[in-house]
Write an enzyme that holds these catalytic residues in place. Structure first.
Site, short mmCIF file in Angstrom:
data_model
loop_
_atom_site.label_atom_id
_atom_site.label_comp_id
_atom_site.label_asym_id
_atom_site.label_seq_id
_atom_site.Cartn_x
_atom_site.Cartn_y
_atom_site.Cartn_z
N GLU A 131 0.84 -1.20 0.00
CA GLU A 131 0.00 0.00 0.00
C GLU A 131 0.87 1.25 0.00
O GLU A 131 2.00 1.22 0.50
CB GLU A 131 -0.89 0.03 1.26
CG GLU A 131 -1.71 -1.22 1.47
CD GLU A 131 -2.36 -1.27 2.85
OE1 GLU A 131 -2.18 -0.29 3.62
OE2 GLU A 131 -3.02 -2.27 3.16
N GLU A 146 -4.85 7.86 7.02
CA GLU A 146 -3.84 8.91 6.96
C GLU A 146 -4.42 10.11 6.23
O GLU A 146 -5.10 9.96 5.21
CB GLU A 146 -2.60 8.41 6.21
CG GLU A 146 -1.38 9.25 6.38
CD GLU A 146 -0.50 8.82 7.54
OE1 GLU A 146 0.52 9.49 7.78
OE2 GLU A 146 -0.84 7.82 8.20
N ARG A 154 -1.57 10.56 10.86
CA ARG A 154 -2.36 9.37 11.16
C ARG A 154 -3.63 9.79 11.90
O ARG A 154 -3.59 10.59 12.85
CB ARG A 154 -1.53 8.43 12.04
CG ARG A 154 -2.16 7.06 12.35
CD ARG A 154 -1.89 6.07 11.27
NE ARG A 154 -2.36 4.74 11.63
CZ ARG A 154 -1.56 3.77 12.10
NH1 ARG A 154 -0.28 4.01 12.31
NH2 ARG A 154 -2.05 2.57 12.37
N LYS A 191 7.48 -1.29 6.75
CA LYS A 191 7.47 -0.04 5.98
C LYS A 191 8.77 0.10 5.21
O LYS A 191 9.86 -0.12 5.73
CB LYS A 191 7.24 1.17 6.89
CG LYS A 191 8.19 1.30 8.07
CD LYS A 191 7.75 2.47 8.96
CE LYS A 191 8.63 2.57 10.21
NZ LYS A 191 8.20 3.63 11.13
N LYS A 239 2.47 4.49 1.34
CA LYS A 239 2.73 5.07 2.65
C LYS A 239 2.79 6.58 2.49
O LYS A 239 3.72 7.10 1.88
CB LYS A 239 4.03 4.54 3.27
CG LYS A 239 4.18 5.03 4.71
CD LYS A 239 5.44 4.56 5.36
CE LYS A 239 5.41 4.88 6.85
NZ LYS A 239 4.98 6.26 7.17
N ARG A 253 -3.15 10.22 16.35
CA ARG A 253 -2.54 8.95 16.78
C ARG A 253 -2.32 8.91 18.28
O ARG A 253 -2.21 7.84 18.87
CB ARG A 253 -1.24 8.69 16.04
CG ARG A 253 -0.13 9.67 16.34
CD ARG A 253 1.11 9.37 15.50
NE ARG A 253 1.65 8.06 15.80
CZ ARG A 253 2.44 7.39 14.97
NH1 ARG A 253 2.76 7.90 13.80
NH2 ARG A 253 2.93 6.21 15.31
N ARG A 292 4.26 -2.53 17.57
CA ARG A 292 5.09 -2.37 16.37
C ARG A 292 5.35 -3.78 15.85
O ARG A 292 6.30 -4.44 16.23
CB ARG A 292 6.38 -1.63 16.70
CG ARG A 292 7.16 -1.19 15.47
CD ARG A 292 8.31 -0.28 15.80
NE ARG A 292 7.88 1.00 16.34
CZ ARG A 292 7.44 2.03 15.60
NH1 ARG A 292 7.33 1.90 14.30
NH2 ARG A 292 7.08 3.16 16.19
N PHE A 344 -7.00 2.77 5.51
CA PHE A 344 -6.36 1.50 5.20
C PHE A 344 -6.76 0.38 6.15
O PHE A 344 -6.32 -0.74 5.99
CB PHE A 344 -4.83 1.63 5.18
CG PHE A 344 -4.23 2.35 6.36
CD1 PHE A 344 -4.13 1.72 7.60
CD2 PHE A 344 -3.77 3.63 6.22
CE1 PHE A 344 -3.57 2.38 8.68
CE2 PHE A 344 -3.20 4.30 7.30
CZ PHE A 344 -3.10 3.68 8.54
#
Length: 542
Positions: free
Chosen positions: A234, A285, A241, A403, A236, A256, A397, A325
């Protein structure tokens, strides 16, 4: 006084005196001391015990403040306090501790609320008053806290362990509640005052933002697909966010960190209100875009994002677009435990193509690389590579999300370094990096980083920098500008903190260039050219 002879008695008296002295210290001073001790030990168990002991001393009204500070944050979030303001507010330190946690929190709240004409002078006056009431160690702590440079070893995760220990609650329960509630500071008071029963009240609910799932970085597409052989790839975006919650006609937007942004994002609210679902929690985003469709730089997006006045006027010049997303909740269904492909299918059914992040599912490296190249050509950060079967893990994470971001490199000169903390104690770690200015024959600082170094590098650079030392204080060593390092970074942003007006984003050390001398380092003109090029779109098919 104690007149009884004998070492044992005298030692006992000494311990009682020290105990009384510590009990008379303010809790803010005790917090500063605890943070210093935590930063000086590599043992996670010792860190946790030290912090838990401090947390048990806090009143219910002080827990949120103390936990936020120990996690390296303030309750006010970004207050706009930068290096220049702190430098202008520096005064002599107080002789003895007298600041309380509430004093510090109240002053920072007042600074955050000070706006309009004359606000700069008033903010400086407030900050100077705070520093004047602080001892030397407290001033140092406040400086690092306000600049986001407080490091004592895995801040947020460490605080989860400490709160669990202080409240005698299993770590898993505290971590789960923190993820759902948006961070450890959001649930610490409940954990310490109401125990496990209070924490179990935290569940996925509309208008209660959860901590976002995060991704791990990898170097390139090849590495990403080696770890996730069949993946969703996807765009970025280099934006903000957001988490958007809907219940009936009511729509609210959160950052976020859980801050509400509904007033500032009216176009997002209007769009989500039209979606065919009674209840939604969406992850996405937001970017501000130009008339040609290319995104504004990250800082411009954040300035537009933060406007609460004249929103209609600014909206015309800098409209916001949202790309979703993930879908965490759809009507009565909590989707966080479902596989990623199911969540995306639910998202697409609700939002359609226009508001959904561009993506493809592939196992082919060439196809994924072409998709990445196209995203970068459109001025986006890179791509996300996601496992199709992974659940949504709030606050984690995860290796299920990777990423791959564009990167630049510069050869910069080290002009100072800061002593490390925890397992890096005794080594010079955080490097001050500068570009060469041919016009003045000087070096212009662009930022700091402690990332990307092996133990061998830390050992070598500590010896090499100390041999070049020209001055030092408690926290850092200034050095002759002789060592050149190759620095990787994602982008440059405008900054009032550094004299060049620019700062590195996500900088990390690639390696020392012992083959280069300082006069062969990159110049500030090269740095400015990179910054200008960030705003120049490259060709990409529509």
């Amino acid at each position: 006084m104690c007149f009884v002879r004998g070492d044992t008695t005298m030692a006992s008296c000494g311990r009682r005196y020290l105990c009384a002295f510590k009990n008379n210290m303010t809790l803010f001073y005790q917090l500063v001391e605890a943070s210093a001790r935590v930063g000086s030990t590599p043992s996670r168990r010792s860190k946790t015990a030290e912090l838990a002991q401090l947390l048990r001393r806090l009143d219910a009204e002080e827990i949120d403040i103390g936990v936020a500070y120990l996690a390296g944050e303030t309750r006010q979030g970004r207050t706009g306090i930068g290096y220049a303001l702190i430098q202008s507010a520096q005064v002599g330190a107080a002789d003895e501790p007298r600041l309380e946690l509430r004093d510090v929190d109240g002053t920072l709240a007042a600074i955050a609320q000070t706006t309009g004409p004359g606000s700069a002078a008033q903010r400086r006056h407030l900050l100077r008053g705070l520093f004047a009431a602080a001892t030397g160690p407290e001033q140092s702590f406040l400086t690092r806290l306000l600049l986001g440079e407080l490091r004592q070893g895995s801040l947020d995760g460490l605080m989860v362990d400490a709160v669990a220990a202080a409240a005698a609650i299993p770590v898993a329960e505290v971590r789960r509640a923190a993820m759902i509630a948006g961070g450890i500071a959001s649930i610490a008071t409940t954990a310490l005052t109401r125990g496990i029963d209070g924490l179990r009240a935290f569940s996925l609910a509309v208008f209660q933002p959860v901590a976002p799932m995060l991704a791990q970085p990898v170097d390139d597409i090849v590495e990403a697909l080696a770890k996730i052989p069949v993946a969703s790839v996807e765009w970025k975006l280099d934006g903000a966010r957001v988490q958007v919650h809907k219940s009936g006609a009511e729509v609210r937007v959160f950052s976020r960190t859980g801050k509400e942004l509904t007033t500032e994002t009216v176009e997002i609210v209007e769009g989500v209100r039209q979606l065919d679902a009674d209840v939604l929690i969406l992850d996405g985003e937001v970017i501000a875009h130009k008339s040609d469709g290319t995104p504004f730089p990250f800082q411009d997006t954040m300035r537009r994002f933060g406007r609460v006045q004249d929103v209609s006027r600014v909206r015309e010049a800098m409209p916001l677009s949202v790309f979703f997303f993930d879908c965490l909740r759809l009507n009565d269904d909590d989707l966080t435990g479902r596989p990623g492909h199911e969540r995306f299918e639910a998202l697409f059914r609700v939002t359609g193509r226009s508001s959904t992040i561009p993506r493809l599912v592939t196992s082919d490296i060439k196809t994924a690389q072409a998709f990445y190249d196209d995203a970068v050509a459109r001025m986006h950060e890179g791509v996300m590579v996601k496992a199709l079967d992974a659940p949504y893990e709030p606050g984690c994470r995860s290796a299920s999300w990777l990423k791959v971001k564009r990167a630049h490199t510069l050869d910069l000169v080290v002009i100072a370094a800061e002593w490390g903390h925890g397992r890096r104690k005794g080594w010079l770690s955080n490097l001050h990096l500068a570009a060469r200015d041919p016009a003045t024959n000087s070096f212009v600082m662009l930022g700091k980083t402690f990332k990307g170094m092996t133990d061998a590098t830390l050992k070598w650079q500590t010896e090499a920098l100390l041999a070049r030392a020209v001055g030092r204080d408690e926290w850092s060593v200034r050095v002759r500008p002789e060592l050149v390092v190759e620095v990787m970074f994602n982008d440059l942003q405008t900054s009032s903190r550094y004299p060049a007006g620019l700062a590195l984003r996500f900088a990390r050390i690639k390696g020392y260039r012992i083959d280069k001398t300082p006069d062969q380092a990159d110049t500030i003109d090269t740095v400015r050219a990179i910054h200008e090029n960030q705003s120049a779109p490259h060709s990409a098919d529509a």
